[in-house]
Design an enzyme around this catalytic site. Structure first.
Site, PDB file in Angstrom:
ATOM      1  N   GLU A   1       0.840  -1.194   0.000  1.00  0.00           N
ATOM      2  CA  GLU A   1       0.000   0.000   0.000  1.00  0.00           C
ATOM      3  C   GLU A   1       0.876   1.245   0.000  1.00  0.00           C
ATOM      4  O   GLU A   1       1.961   1.232   0.597  1.00  0.00           O
ATOM      5  CB  GLU A   1      -0.915  -0.008   1.229  1.00  0.00           C
ATOM      6  CG  GLU A   1      -1.870  -1.194   1.281  1.00  0.00           C
ATOM      7  CD  GLU A   1      -2.706  -1.236   2.565  1.00  0.00           C
ATOM      8  OE1 GLU A   1      -2.660  -0.239   3.319  1.00  0.00           O
ATOM      9  OE2 GLU A   1      -3.387  -2.229   2.812  1.00  0.00           O
TER      10      GLU A   1
ATOM     11  N   HIS B   1      -7.889   0.971   2.640  1.00  0.00           N
ATOM     12  CA  HIS B   1      -7.444   0.826   4.027  1.00  0.00           C
ATOM     13  C   HIS B   1      -8.101   1.882   4.926  1.00  0.00           C
ATOM     14  O   HIS B   1      -7.428   2.713   5.545  1.00  0.00           O
ATOM     15  CB  HIS B   1      -5.917   0.921   4.128  1.00  0.00           C
ATOM     16  CG  HIS B   1      -5.390   0.252   5.374  1.00  0.00           C
ATOM     17  ND1 HIS B   1      -4.127  -0.266   5.448  1.00  0.00           N
ATOM     18  CD2 HIS B   1      -5.959   0.015   6.585  1.00  0.00           C
ATOM     19  CE1 HIS B   1      -3.931  -0.800   6.651  1.00  0.00           C
ATOM     20  NE2 HIS B   1      -5.040  -0.631   7.350  1.00  0.00           N
TER      21      HIS B   1
END
Length: 535
Positions: free
Chosen positions: A263, A282
């Site tokens: 990420e 997220h």
């Protein structure tokens, strides 16, 4: 010039946390500082608050010559060199419960979005289409939710799912059976038992070498046809290729993902061409309340550290009297090792720990040793990082009881530590001590057999019928696999006539032993059980 202590808030923090700090200290905001300014000024401050971007390395800690506390506004402290801070007497505290509610709620939000095709219907209608029949979903009422990982977040998810009328089945061997009963959740003996009954599966495990890729092709094959999968924990827990294949085959009807292997990420195989996949960037901890909670909780810990209060979320070693620490300190590594080794021998859930301390250590404040055992038992098996401060509360939340017995004398050795794990009707006991001026940890009992072996990092244990040739068979297989045995010990027990029935062999090796090697030996005649453990 103010005589108040100075605090640096190095990253953006909710105003509620900053305002609370300003009631007690002079506060500077350094979220826009360059690295050069940070290096030049960190020595001015007695406390610093950070989030995840700032790396408090040993170098920065050394530059913070006046630092007394580091506050991490979040769950983990992996961006803080905790040993370096501890050596300099700096308290490190975090906010371990700041996002558990938010993460649980987001899991339920994704579950409902997945069940009712909410994102797809939203996008369709906003694109000028009225496709009411295309996005018919499924009810969650009376469906079964399978929860893999039943810690703080998993338990909150279960409570909320039951509010929707769902049946909940969960698997987590590090949660006591009583806790499942308290929450009205069915306890599964293994993850396969969850998969075969669950209509929805949500995973809430920590990432360890053992859990990485937990949801793989084998796991998906064990699930019901048309299952829906949610992951709000860690991206590494899911084998992406296996999930994609399961979606392609229709085995998995849909997936909802909040986390990914790396990420930030915008190029992911399941982003395009998979309308049955719901994704979010997220957002598990991204609520105003969670951010406020993290800021306030961390600010409270910093205030406590600098005003003589109790720092309840400190991740450093708890305060123990110097005279006790002198005696107990060398036994902390032994207790951690015994806890880790004992739990590796248990097949069922962990309901309780019975700890016994004999000899000189039995005359001391043994809380530190009990905590060390808990660390060994729990580390790597909970979604939060286990440390010497939070280990007791994590055990309590999971329904794991702890009893402690102390005696001032020990038979045969100056000091002894016994660790017994209670799992249902079974009890698994392990005994150890330290030997010599260098306090070498020694294993004295396992699987009911006694011996004396210096503990090393890598162990292999076998229980087997006490007949000729068994030791040689282990040595031959290890030799074929290129595994070098460093040392070995054998314990044996006899029946009433004195004839030995079963024996236990423990060998230490200079490298980790592949569990597959152990399994291949145990599958042959004469072997009862085997384990490979790295301490």
């Amino acid at each position: 010039m103010s005589d108040r202590l100075k605090i640096l808030v190095k990253e953006k923090l909710a105003d509620t946390g900053v305002d609370l700090l300003r009631e007690h200290f002079d506060v500077d905001l350094g979220d826009s500082w360059s690295d050069e300014e940070f290096r030049a000024r960190i020595g001015e401050y007695q406390g610093i608050l950070i989030r995840s971007a700032t790396k408090m390395t040993e170098e920065y800690i050394a530059l913070g010559t006046n630092l007394r506390v580091i506050g991490r506004a979040g769950v983990g402290v992996n961006n803080v060199d905790v040993p370096a801070a501890t050596r300099r007497g700096i308290v490190v505290a975090n906010a371990p419960q700041s996002n558990v509610v938010t993460a649980a709620e987001h899991t339920l939000a994704l579950l409902m979005a997945l069940a009712r095709n909410v994102p797809q219907a939203d996008a369709s209608l906003k694109a000028g289409k009225w496709e009411r029949s295309k996005f018919g979903g499924v009810e969650v009422y009376e469906k079964t939710l399978g929860v893999v990982g039943f810690g703080r977040i998993g338990q909150l998810v279960a409570e909320r799912a039951k509010g929707f009328g769902m049946k909940v089945v969960a698997y987590d061997p590090f949660v006591g059976a009583e806790r499942y009963r308290d929450l009205g959740v069915e306890k599964a003996d293994n993850s396969a038992d969850v998969y075969k009954v669950a209509d929805f599966v949500t995973i809430h495990l920590p990432v360890t070498p053992e859990t990485k890729g937990w949801l793989n092709a084998e796991a998906f094959a064990q699930m019901k046809d048309g299952v829906r999968v949610i992951n709000c924990a860690r991206g590494e827990l899911v084998d992406d290729a296996a999930l994609q294949a399961a979606l392609d085959s229709g085995k998995v009807a849909g997936a909802a993902l909040d986390v990914f292997p790396s990420e930030p990420i915008t190029d992911y195989p399941l982003f395009d061409g998979y309308p049955q996949v719901v994704v979010t960037p997220h957002l598990g901890a991204s609520t105003t309340e969670a951010q406020d909670r993290a800021g306030v909780q961390t600010a409270e810990q910093v205030i406590a550290a600098l005003t003589g209060g109790t720092v309840t979320t400190a991740v450093n070693i708890p305060a123990i009297a110097a005279e006790d620490m002198e005696v107990l300190g060398p036994f902390v590594p032994l207790c951690q090792q015994l806890g880790k080794l004992a739990v590796s021998l248990v097949d069922g859930s962990i309901d309780g720990l019975e700890l016994e301390f004999f000899g000189r250590i039995g005359d001391r404040d043994t809380r530190l040793l009990s905590i060390a055992v808990l660390q060994g038992v729990l580390t790597g098996h909970t979604e939060e990082e286990v440390n010497q401060v939070n280990a007791p509360s994590i055990a309590e939340e999971r329904g794991i009881s702890l009893t402690e017995t102390k005696r001032s004398t020990a038979r045969d050795f100056t000091d002894l530590v016994r660790v017994t794990i209670v799992s249902g009707e079974t009890r698994q006991r392990i005994v150890g001590t330290n030997v010599g001026r260098r306090n070498r940890p020694h294993l004295l009992e396992v699987w009911g057999q006694r011996f004396d072996l210096q503990l090393e990092r890598n162990l292999a244990l076998f229980s087997y019928s006490d007949v000729p040739g068994m030791i040689g068979r282990v040595g031959s297989v290890f030799g074929e696999k290129g595994i070098n045995i460093v040392s070995a010990a054998v314990g044996r027990a006899g029946d009433d006539d004195g004839a030995a029935e079963h024996a236990v062999m423990v060998v230490t090796t200079d490298a980790p032993v592949d569990p597959a090697v152990i399994d291949s030996l145990v599958a042959t005649d004469g072997f009862v059980a085997g384990r490979a453990v790295s301490l």
